[in-house]
Design an enzyme around this catalytic site. Structure first.
Site, PDB file in Angstrom:
ATOM      1  N   LYS A 248      88.071 101.742  21.666  1.00 11.68           N
ATOM      2  CA  LYS A 248      88.354 103.160  21.385  1.00 11.68           C
ATOM      3  C   LYS A 248      89.677 103.309  20.653  1.00 11.68           C
ATOM      4  O   LYS A 248      89.908 104.298  19.966  1.00 11.68           O
ATOM      5  CB  LYS A 248      88.403 103.966  22.688  1.00 11.68           C
ATOM      6  CG  LYS A 248      87.031 104.210  23.313  1.00 11.68           C
ATOM      7  CD  LYS A 248      87.133 105.173  24.479  1.00 11.68           C
ATOM      8  CE  LYS A 248      85.775 105.457  25.100  1.00 11.68           C
ATOM      9  NZ  LYS A 248      85.257 104.321  25.889  1.00 11.68           N
TER      10      LYS A 248
ATOM     11  N   GLU B 226      90.317 101.994  36.055  1.00 13.04           N
ATOM     12  CA  GLU B 226      89.407 100.967  35.560  1.00 13.04           C
ATOM     13  C   GLU B 226      89.962  99.569  35.852  1.00 13.04           C
ATOM     14  O   GLU B 226      89.217  98.686  36.290  1.00 13.04           O
ATOM     15  CB  GLU B 226      89.177 101.151  34.047  1.00 13.04           C
ATOM     16  CG  GLU B 226      88.188 100.145  33.478  1.00 13.04           C
ATOM     17  CD  GLU B 226      87.708 100.500  32.071  1.00 13.04           C
ATOM     18  OE1 GLU B 226      88.361 101.314  31.390  1.00 13.04           O
ATOM     19  OE2 GLU B 226      86.663  99.940  31.671  1.00 13.04           O
TER      20      GLU B 226
ATOM     21  N   CYS C  44      80.495 110.979  28.785  1.00 11.70           N
ATOM     22  CA  CYS C  44      80.977 109.745  28.142  1.00 11.70           C
ATOM     23  C   CYS C  44      80.157 108.514  28.512  1.00 11.70           C
ATOM     24  O   CYS C  44      80.404 107.431  27.980  1.00 11.70           O
ATOM     25  CB  CYS C  44      82.438 109.526  28.501  1.00 11.70           C
ATOM     26  SG  CYS C  44      83.395 111.031  28.280  1.00 11.70           S
TER      27      CYS C  44
ATOM     28  N   HIS D  24      87.164 107.939  20.796  1.00 12.39           N
ATOM     29  CA  HIS D  24      86.193 108.128  21.872  1.00 12.39           C
ATOM     30  C   HIS D  24      85.029 108.964  21.328  1.00 12.39           C
ATOM     31  O   HIS D  24      85.181 110.158  21.097  1.00 12.39           O
ATOM     32  CB  HIS D  24      86.875 108.829  23.038  1.00 12.39           C
ATOM     33  CG  HIS D  24      86.060 108.845  24.295  1.00 12.39           C
ATOM     34  ND1 HIS D  24      84.688 108.702  24.305  1.00 12.39           N
ATOM     35  CD2 HIS D  24      86.432 108.973  25.593  1.00 12.39           C
ATOM     36  CE1 HIS D  24      84.262 108.755  25.548  1.00 12.39           C
ATOM     37  NE2 HIS D  24      85.292 108.916  26.342  1.00 12.39           N
TER      38      HIS D  24
ATOM     39  N   PHE E  63      83.086 111.806  32.855  1.00 10.86           N
ATOM     40  CA  PHE E  63      83.427 113.013  33.593  1.00 10.86           C
ATOM     41  C   PHE E  63      82.199 113.390  34.420  1.00 10.86           C
ATOM     42  O   PHE E  63      81.057 113.251  33.968  1.00 10.86           O
ATOM     43  CB  PHE E  63      83.725 114.168  32.626  1.00 10.86           C
ATOM     44  CG  PHE E  63      85.164 114.237  32.185  1.00 10.86           C
ATOM     45  CD1 PHE E  63      86.103 113.306  32.591  1.00 10.86           C
ATOM     46  CD2 PHE E  63      85.573 115.257  31.344  1.00 10.86           C
ATOM     47  CE1 PHE E  63      87.433 113.396  32.186  1.00 10.86           C
ATOM     48  CE2 PHE E  63      86.891 115.357  30.933  1.00 10.86           C
ATOM     49  CZ  PHE E  63      87.824 114.423  31.351  1.00 10.86           C
TER      50      PHE E  63
ATOM     51  N   HIS F 152      85.960 100.921  29.318  1.00 15.50           N
ATOM     52  CA  HIS F 152      85.859 102.337  28.975  1.00 15.50           C
ATOM     53  C   HIS F 152      87.175 102.728  28.297  1.00 15.50           C
ATOM     54  O   HIS F 152      87.167 103.403  27.283  1.00 15.50           O
ATOM     55  CB  HIS F 152      85.554 103.186  30.213  1.00 15.50           C
ATOM     56  CG  HIS F 152      85.173 104.585  29.877  1.00 15.50           C
ATOM     57  ND1 HIS F 152      84.139 104.876  29.013  1.00 15.50           N
ATOM     58  CD2 HIS F 152      85.699 105.783  30.244  1.00 15.50           C
ATOM     59  CE1 HIS F 152      84.052 106.186  28.877  1.00 15.50           C
ATOM     60  NE2 HIS F 152      84.988 106.753  29.596  1.00 15.50           N
TER      61      HIS F 152
END
Lengths: 88, 402
Positions: free
Chosen positions: B326, B305, B162, B331, B390, B294
């Site tokens: 998003k 976050e 990502c 995403h 990830f 994010h």
């Protein structure tokens, strides 16, 4: 039948926790057994495969899913009811 | 060190097939997520996504090209065409020798994999199309862009899940800043909305079945999107000398690794990337007006976050706006940072902060101004774009109004 579900669930959880099935107590929580979020998702996958059921579980809100994971006993009960629903 | 500016941008995503359509959706807080249309949908439990709609490959590419271009490559080429067109650059002679293309993608040609696995495993065929390999490889999009525009300099693909696009754009930025090249084409693309792509995400149990609601207390997971965004990064003096329109300046970049867990995000790793970008750009926390988060809509990401931002910004966090687009485009995995950079540039150029849509309930663990549901007019001079992948790989970009 019910004993089989219990034994199989314990076997799956024990494998994730790297313990002997005899060390997994019904009152244990997954945290007690050292199973983290990835281990939980893997356990649920293994349960679904073993019993051919769909477990309603969202990793974003594990404690709020319909599927009770608060202890080994709770998981066994939840799996038993899903298996019963499937045969109903 | 050279200054680096953005002189072209292009996109195709669930919100539109161009930058103006996408920005209009950001201004209106329009959500592009809905029921998807793919083969074997009935075997999926997750049936929503930010799918590119009304897209006809044959309107843009000929039959030979379609045989070679996976959907992620097609999206990339369409976005690149808009970006290079806006920049008004032609690549010849010395510029062609030094200019390159660095793009992010996580899955590469996932549709090609899916279609061909289906063909050999499900349909039992023993022969596949000769172009399966060049079509599915992760660097196919970057290579086709290099061929389309005669880009003969440093070119490659970055795959950091990502964070792929942010890592790619960070590389392009550093190459121009160091004087290695004057122009780079950069951004990212993803097209993972196919049966296998969604089935894999289903397995992880982090997907929402109804909506992406970042920072909202009732959020229940992420929603996949697809598409691409591509930019032209250019050395400032080069852009000025040719009278190019400058959209924004890239002023800082930082990347960190959590070195801790393959899926759970780390507050410290995220905070180190954010503070690293501030340091690289020589900014104080109070200089930043907006962060494109994010903000995946998962329980784990959003609270981590917000905690990381609170750590870095301290009391300045109260004056900061942070939204997750998003919630509108989904995403895009390896392409997400690129589409999100469009929102950052809009905030700087137009003074309009895109909202976090689908927001319903405040979460005390996400107690920042997340610009809920409606875009807001606000002058900002500096913005950040966060990406936390990830694997614990984090990449944060800093941009300034020019």
């Amino acid at each position: 039948m019910s004993e089989n579900v219990k034994d199989k669930v314990i076997e799956i959880i024990a494998e994730q926790a790297v313990l002997e099935p005899s060390d997994v107590k019904m009152e244990s929580t997954l945290e007690d057994l050292g199973i983290d979020s990835l281990g939980l998702v893997e356990s649920i996958f293994a349960i679904e495969e073993a019993f051919d059921i769909q477990v309603p579980f969202n990793a974003n809100e594990p404690t709020e899913s319909e599927f009770d994971i608060s202890s080994v006993a709770a998981i066994v009960t939840a799996v038993e009811s899903l298996v019963a629903e499937k045969h109903a | 060190m050279k200054r680096v500016v953005i002189t072209g941008q292009g996109t195709i995503n669930a919100l539109g097939h161009s930058v103006p359509e996408t920005l209009a959706a950001f201004r209106e807080g329009r959500c592009g997520i809905g029921e998807i249309d793919i083969q074997d949908l009935d075997r999926l439990s997750i049936r929503i996504g930010g799918q590119v709609r009304g897209y006809d490959p044959e309107a843009h590419f000929n039959r030979q090209q379609i045989a070679l271009y996976d959907r992620f490559t097609q999206f990339t080429l369409l976005a690149a065409r808009q970006a290079v067109g806006q920049a008004g650059l032609t690549f010849s002679d010395e510029l062609s020798e030094e200019a390159g293309v660095v793009l992010g993608t996580s899955g590469g040609g996932m549709n090609t994999l899916d279609e061909n696995y289906r063909s050999v495993y499900e349909e039992g065929k023993n022969r596949v199309h000769p172009f399966v390999v060049p079509k599915l490889m992760n660097n196919a999009a970057a290579s086709h862009v290099s061929m389309a525009y005669n880009l003969k300099g440093p070119s490659f693909t970055v795959a950091t899940a990502c964070a792929s696009s942010n890592h790619a754009m960070g590389q392009a930025f550093q190459m121009i800043r160091s004087g290695m090249t004057r122009v780079m084409v950069t951004g990212g693309s993803e097209s993972m909305l196919c049966f296998g792509g969604i089935k894999a995400w289903e397995g992880l149990r982090v997907m929402s079945k109804d909506a992406c609601r970042p920072f909202s207390a009732n959020r229940n997971g992420m929603v996949q999107g697809e598409g691409a965004a591509v930019f032209v990064f250019e050395e400032y003096d080069h852009a000025r000398a040719r009278g190019a329109e400058i959209l924004a300046e890239v002023i800082g970049f930082a990347m960190t690794s959590d070195a801790s867990d393959i899926v759970m995000p780390s507050r410290q790793g995220a905070a180190r990337a954010i503070s690293g970008a501030l340091r690289d750009a020589r900014l104080a926390p109070g200089d930043v007006g907006y962060i494109n988060a994010h903000g995946t809509g998962t329980a784990a990401n959003d609270k981590t976050e917000c905690a990381a931002v609170a750590d870095v910004f301290g009391a300045d966090a109260d004056r900061l706006m942070m939204s997750s687009t998003k919630s509108m485009h989904g995403h895009l995995i390896g392409g997400t940072g690129a589409v999100e950079l469009l929102a950052c540039i809009m905030a700087l150029r137009e003074g309009i902060i895109p909202p976090t849509v689908g927001y319903e309930e405040p979460d005390p663990e996400c107690a920042l101004d997340v610009v809920p549901n409606e875009a807001r007019e606000a002058e900002v001079d500096v913005v950040l774009s966060n990406a936390f992948a990830f694997g614990g790989l984090n990449a944060v970009l800093a941009l300034r109004k020019v």
